[in-house]
Write an enzyme that holds these catalytic residues in place. Structure first.
Site, PDB file in Angstrom:
ATOM      1  N   SER A 126       1.019  -1.227   0.012  1.00 49.62           N
ATOM      2  CA  SER A 126      -0.023   0.049  -0.040  1.00 49.62           C
ATOM      3  C   SER A 126       0.978   1.292  -0.109  1.00 49.62           C
ATOM      4  CB  SER A 126      -1.126   0.111   1.342  1.00 49.62           C
ATOM      5  OG  SER A 126      -1.432   1.167   1.333  1.00 49.62           O
ATOM      6  N   TYR A 141      -1.112  -0.004  10.374  1.00 53.77           N
ATOM      7  CA  TYR A 141      -1.477  -0.470   9.118  1.00 53.77           C
ATOM      8  C   TYR A 141      -0.467  -0.017   8.103  1.00 53.77           C
ATOM      9  CZ  TYR A 141      -3.329  -1.252   4.324  1.00 53.77           C
ATOM     10  OH  TYR A 141      -3.425  -1.829   2.863  1.00 53.77           O
TER      11      TYR A 141
END
Length: 251
Positions: free
Chosen positions: A144, A157
């Site tokens: 990501s 995250y």
């Protein structure tokens, strides 16, 4: 007409929905036998139905990736049945909490790290011997932009994806002189359930679908793919190299 991945064995994690589901189906369409791994039995059965309609084949593996011993058992079972693994797609991931770091309990932090980092480490450990038995082992891990953006309130995250990036690059360097090619794939914003939970105000119709994303993951799994230790950025459609931090411009 021979399919490009005929007779190849592909393992996909997080295969019961989203990018994993679409990638598993696309790999099967290209001729691979897919080992579909996910927690959700129902989602795996839907995937199996779709792969069957497409004329492909799959083996369903209901497994929570925090069962690290289970990953090891899966590696042993694949060795016994197929004697090799040609493709590994590490897609499974969880979003974790959206909060200031000081407000996050230890357990949610550990949960994010377990799935997004440690499970992938265990997959690397347990599947590398099988990938070495392939003439052209290919591994792709879904990352990501959060890894480099370090957005506020998305600490667990972002940190997990930064750790994943470095882990995968280390492995790429370790296997650089072998036939194994190891890369990262950044899909950007995608129309998935996880994205909707993290960004509830976003209009999903403005986002590309997992099926569109999967079309770009499949080429990275082909024997003809030659890059390793790189990141494919879906938004720009470019293979990118990692660079050290640059000095801030003088004021």
């Amino acid at each position: 007409m021979t399919k490009p991945l005929a007779s190849r064995i592909a393992l996909v994690t997080g295969a019961s929905r989203g990018i994993g589901y679409a990638t598993a189906r696309a790999l099967a369409k290209a001729g691979a036998h897919v080992i579909a791994v996910a927690r959700t039995q129902g989602g795996l059965e839907e995937l199996d139905d779709d792969i069957g309609k497409d004329g492909g084949s799959a083996t369903l593996v209901p497994l929570n990736l925090t069962d690290f011993d289970g990953i090891a058992r899966l590696g042993a079972a694949l060795n016994e049945r197929h004697g090799k693994l040609d493709i590994l797609v590490g897609n499974a991931g969880i979003a974790g909490p959206s909060s200031p770091l000081g407000h996050i309990e230890l357990k949610p932090w550990q949960d994010v790290m377990a799935i997004n980092v440690t499970a992938n480490f265990q997959l690397i450990r347990c599947m590398e011997p099988l990938l070495q038995k392939s003439d052209a082992g290919r591994a792709v891990f879904v990352t990501s932009g959060a890894a480099s953006k370090a957005n506020a309130y998305r600490g667990p995250y972002a940190a997990s994806k930064a750790a994943l990036d470095t882990l995968v690059r280390c492995w790429a360097n370790e296997t650089a002189t072998t036939p194994i090619r190891v890369n990262l794939f950044n899909p950007g914003p995608v129309r998935t359930r996880m994205r909707a939970i993290v960004f509830p105000g976003e209009d999903p119709v403005t986002l590309d679908t997992p099926d569109q994303i999967a079309e770009f993951i499949v080429p990275m799994c082909l024997p003809s793919w030659s890059e390793t230790g790189k990141l494919y950025d879906y938004k720009s459609r470019k293979v990118m190299s990692f660079n050290p931090p640059s000095a801030a411009p003088a004021h």
